[in-house]
Design a protein around this motif. Sequence first.
Motif, PDB file in Angstrom:
ATOM      1  N   ILE A   1      -4.873  -9.058   4.525  1.00 30.66           N
ATOM      2  CA  ILE A   1      -4.276  -9.919   5.536  1.00 30.66           C
ATOM      3  C   ILE A   1      -2.821 -10.124   5.149  1.00 30.66           C
ATOM      4  O   ILE A   1      -2.529 -10.508   4.004  1.00 30.66           O
ATOM      5  N   ILE A   2      -1.898  -9.887   6.072  1.00 32.03           N
ATOM      6  CA  ILE A   2      -0.472  -9.958   5.775  1.00 32.03           C
ATOM      7  C   ILE A   2       0.196 -10.957   6.713  1.00 32.03           C
ATOM      8  O   ILE A   2       0.002 -10.896   7.927  1.00 32.03           O
ATOM      9  N   SER A   3       0.945 -11.885   6.131  1.00 32.65           N
ATOM     10  CA  SER A   3       1.791 -12.782   6.914  1.00 32.65           C
ATOM     11  C   SER A   3       3.186 -12.172   6.948  1.00 32.65           C
ATOM     12  O   SER A   3       3.795 -11.949   5.891  1.00 32.65           O
ATOM     13  N   ILE A   4       3.674 -11.898   8.148  1.00 35.37           N
ATOM     14  CA  ILE A   4       4.920 -11.126   8.307  1.00 35.37           C
ATOM     15  C   ILE A   4       5.864 -11.854   9.258  1.00 35.37           C
ATOM     16  O   ILE A   4       5.422 -12.440  10.256  1.00 35.37           O
ATOM     17  N   TYR A   5       7.150 -11.807   8.918  1.00 35.10           N
ATOM     18  CA  TYR A   5       8.165 -12.465   9.747  1.00 35.10           C
ATOM     19  C   TYR A   5       9.378 -11.557   9.853  1.00 35.10           C
ATOM     20  O   TYR A   5      10.162 -11.439   8.910  1.00 35.10           O
ATOM     21  N   LEU A   6       9.495 -10.870  10.985  1.00 31.59           N
ATOM     22  CA  LEU A   6      10.648  -9.991  11.194  1.00 31.59           C
ATOM     23  C   LEU A   6      11.889 -10.817  11.505  1.00 31.59           C
ATOM     24  O   LEU A   6      11.795 -11.892  12.100  1.00 31.59           O
ATOM     25  N   PRO A   7      13.055 -10.321  11.127  1.00 32.07           N
ATOM     26  CA  PRO A   7      14.291 -11.058  11.420  1.00 32.07           C
ATOM     27  C   PRO A   7      14.507 -11.206  12.921  1.00 32.07           C
ATOM     28  O   PRO A   7      14.068 -10.384  13.721  1.00 32.07           O
ATOM     29  N   SER A   8      15.203 -12.263  13.272  1.00 40.64           N
ATOM     30  CA  SER A   8      15.715 -12.425  14.626  1.00 40.64           C
ATOM     31  C   SER A   8      17.138 -11.892  14.663  1.00 40.64           C
ATOM     32  O   SER A   8      17.904 -12.085  13.724  1.00 40.64           O
ATOM     33  N   GLY A   9      17.474 -11.215  15.759  1.00 41.92           N
ATOM     34  CA  GLY A   9      18.838 -10.716  15.908  1.00 41.92           C
ATOM     35  C   GLY A   9      19.651 -11.524  16.899  1.00 41.92           C
ATOM     36  O   GLY A   9      20.758 -11.128  17.267  1.00 41.92           O
ATOM     37  N   SER A  10      19.125 -12.667  17.314  1.00 42.90           N
ATOM     38  CA  SER A  10      19.735 -13.392  18.425  1.00 42.90           C
ATOM     39  C   SER A  10      20.999 -14.159  18.045  1.00 42.90           C
ATOM     40  O   SER A  10      21.752 -14.580  18.925  1.00 42.90           O
ATOM     41  N   SER A  11      21.258 -14.357  16.755  1.00 40.90           N
ATOM     42  CA  SER A  11      22.405 -15.181  16.367  1.00 40.90           C
ATOM     43  C   SER A  11      23.704 -14.387  16.251  1.00 40.90           C
ATOM     44  O   SER A  11      24.759 -14.975  16.009  1.00 40.90           O
ATOM     45  N   GLY A  12      23.635 -13.061  16.405  1.00 43.23           N
ATOM     46  CA  GLY A  12      24.873 -12.289  16.351  1.00 43.23           C
ATOM     47  C   GLY A  12      24.632 -10.856  15.924  1.00 43.23           C
ATOM     48  O   GLY A  12      23.529 -10.489  15.506  1.00 43.23           O
ATOM     49  N   GLU A  13      25.685 -10.044  16.030  1.00 42.40           N
ATOM     50  CA  GLU A  13      25.550  -8.613  15.724  1.00 42.40           C
ATOM     51  C   GLU A  13      25.140  -8.366  14.288  1.00 42.40           C
ATOM     52  O   GLU A  13      24.399  -7.417  13.991  1.00 42.40           O
ATOM     53  N   HIS A  14      25.610  -9.217  13.360  1.00 43.06           N
ATOM     54  CA  HIS A  14      25.268  -8.997  11.954  1.00 43.06           C
ATOM     55  C   HIS A  14      23.771  -9.188  11.714  1.00 43.06           C
ATOM     56  O   HIS A  14      23.160  -8.462  10.923  1.00 43.06           O
ATOM     57  N   ARG A  15      23.160 -10.127  12.438  1.00 42.92           N
ATOM     58  CA  ARG A  15      21.725 -10.334  12.261  1.00 42.92           C
ATOM     59  C   ARG A  15      20.912  -9.279  13.010  1.00 42.92           C
ATOM     60  O   ARG A  15      19.825  -8.896  12.581  1.00 42.92           O
ATOM     61  N   GLN A  16      21.442  -8.769  14.121  1.00 46.31           N
ATOM     62  CA  GLN A  16      20.763  -7.665  14.793  1.00 46.31           C
ATOM     63  C   GLN A  16      20.787  -6.432  13.910  1.00 46.31           C
ATOM     64  O   GLN A  16      19.798  -5.695  13.817  1.00 46.31           O
ATOM     65  N   ALA A  17      21.904  -6.219  13.217  1.00 43.10           N
ATOM     66  CA  ALA A  17      21.980  -5.101  12.273  1.00 43.10           C
ATOM     67  C   ALA A  17      20.966  -5.284  11.145  1.00 43.10           C
ATOM     68  O   ALA A  17      20.315  -4.321  10.713  1.00 43.10           O
ATOM     69  N   ALA A  18      20.808  -6.513  10.672  1.00 42.12           N
ATOM     70  CA  ALA A  18      19.826  -6.798   9.622  1.00 42.12           C
ATOM     71  C   ALA A  18      18.406  -6.556  10.136  1.00 42.12           C
ATOM     72  O   ALA A  18      17.533  -6.089   9.395  1.00 42.12           O
ATOM     73  N   LYS A  19      18.193  -6.866  11.405  1.00 40.75           N
ATOM     74  CA  LYS A  19      16.877  -6.628  12.004  1.00 40.75           C
ATOM     75  C   LYS A  19      16.574  -5.139  12.079  1.00 40.75           C
ATOM     76  O   LYS A  19      15.471  -4.696  11.707  1.00 40.75           O
ATOM     77  N   PHE A  20      17.542  -4.355  12.534  1.00 41.00           N
ATOM     78  CA  PHE A  20      17.347  -2.904  12.591  1.00 41.00           C
ATOM     79  C   PHE A  20      17.126  -2.324  11.191  1.00 41.00           C
ATOM     80  O   PHE A  20      16.319  -1.408  11.005  1.00 41.00           O
ATOM     81  N   TYR A  21      17.843  -2.854  10.206  1.00 43.52           N
ATOM     82  CA  TYR A  21      17.672  -2.408   8.808  1.00 43.52           C
ATOM     83  C   TYR A  21      16.245  -2.698   8.346  1.00 43.52           C
ATOM     84  O   TYR A  21      15.588  -1.834   7.747  1.00 43.52           O
ATOM     85  N   PHE A  22      15.758  -3.905   8.634  1.00 44.47           N
ATOM     86  CA  PHE A  22      14.388  -4.256   8.272  1.00 44.47           C
ATOM     87  C   PHE A  22      13.398  -3.305   8.939  1.00 44.47           C
ATOM     88  O   PHE A  22      12.462  -2.799   8.297  1.00 44.47           O
ATOM     89  N   MET A  23      13.585  -3.065  10.233  1.00 42.37           N
ATOM     90  CA  MET A  23      12.674  -2.194  10.960  1.00 42.37           C
ATOM     91  C   MET A  23      12.641  -0.794  10.355  1.00 42.37           C
ATOM     92  O   MET A  23      11.568  -0.192  10.201  1.00 42.37           O
ATOM     93  N   GLU A  24      13.816  -0.291   9.988  1.00 40.21           N
ATOM     94  CA  GLU A  24      13.897   1.048   9.385  1.00 40.21           C
ATOM     95  C   GLU A  24      13.143   1.098   8.060  1.00 40.21           C
ATOM     96  O   GLU A  24      12.393   2.041   7.785  1.00 40.21           O
ATOM     97  N   LYS A  25      13.334   0.074   7.228  1.00 43.67           N
ATOM     98  CA  LYS A  25      12.714   0.074   5.907  1.00 43.67           C
ATOM     99  C   LYS A  25      11.230  -0.282   5.956  1.00 43.67           C
ATOM    100  O   LYS A  25      10.458   0.140   5.085  1.00 43.67           O
ATOM    101  N   PHE A  26      10.834  -1.038   6.968  1.00 40.63           N
ATOM    102  CA  PHE A  26       9.462  -1.505   7.033  1.00 40.63           C
ATOM    103  C   PHE A  26       8.519  -0.473   7.635  1.00 40.63           C
ATOM    104  O   PHE A  26       7.320  -0.474   7.324  1.00 40.63           O
ATOM    105  N   PHE A  27       9.028   0.425   8.459  1.00 38.96           N
ATOM    106  CA  PHE A  27       8.146   1.393   9.107  1.00 38.96           C
ATOM    107  C   PHE A  27       7.390   2.264   8.085  1.00 38.96           C
ATOM    108  O   PHE A  27       6.171   2.453   8.224  1.00 38.96           O
ATOM    109  N   PRO A  28       8.058   2.783   7.027  1.00 39.73           N
ATOM    110  CA  PRO A  28       7.296   3.531   6.018  1.00 39.73           C
ATOM    111  C   PRO A  28       6.249   2.668   5.307  1.00 39.73           C
ATOM    112  O   PRO A  28       5.200   3.175   4.907  1.00 39.73           O
ATOM    113  N   VAL A  29       6.532   1.382   5.141  1.00 42.82           N
ATOM    114  CA  VAL A  29       5.545   0.476   4.555  1.00 42.82           C
ATOM    115  C   VAL A  29       4.304   0.416   5.439  1.00 42.82           C
ATOM    116  O   VAL A  29       3.163   0.489   4.963  1.00 42.82           O
TER     117      VAL A  29
END
Length: 257
Positions: free
Chosen positions: A104-132
Amino acid sequence: MQIITLNLNGIRAAVKKGFLQWLALQSADIVCVQELKAQLPDLSAEMQMPDNYHGYFHCAGQRGYSGVGIYSRKKPDQVIEGIGIADIDAEGRFLQADFGNLSIISIYLPSGSSGEHRQAAKFYFMEKFFPVLQNLKISNREIILCGDWNIAHKEIDLRNWRSNQKNSGFLPEEREWLSNVFENSGFVDVFRRLNAEPDQYTWWSNRGQAWAKNVGWRIDYQIATPAIAQLAQRVSIYKDERFSDHAPLIIDYDHEL
């Protein structure tokens, strides 16, 4: 086996709104929580170990930010914090509890709604998390990922989809990524397996009268490997009380933990 997932939008705020009293009345075996906005020293004994639950937490390094937790009636065989990528794990976004062949995994993906830098962080998370996710899928374990993915998958999953196509949470790239989780990695959106109805949301903006008018988004999920997903029997979104800007997503499985 009943599993609840809820983004608390601050555990201390949710507790003041009656979250622990409500939890004591539930029959859940596992409760996954996100957005603790707290470190361990900030959590009272009751927050760390509510009646009849063991509590486990992966807090963010930054105070008052992010963090995930798992409450379990049964003590897990092991608990894993993070995915092994330092800058992602510093934000406290992944906590895994193993029970026999079930994780059982508790997961919290980043929100990108606060600005471009956080959307970039969200895309980075998505890229790194997909192989996981892919490694979890081929691990020969049953997996249930519970939490706030900060992505509404399809048009049915948010009220105002037309006006949100260029907004974080409903970007084409985000939706395609989540489709890949389901179609190419073989995970199942458990709620949608049992409920295909519109107007089923788990988060509402605090602006306007979004809650009153049910202008919401379905961004909280239980996403599972096929065999355990097939054992899901009942799904519900609890809206009688509000502990957060999210609502608890409750799913019952024909499985004994």
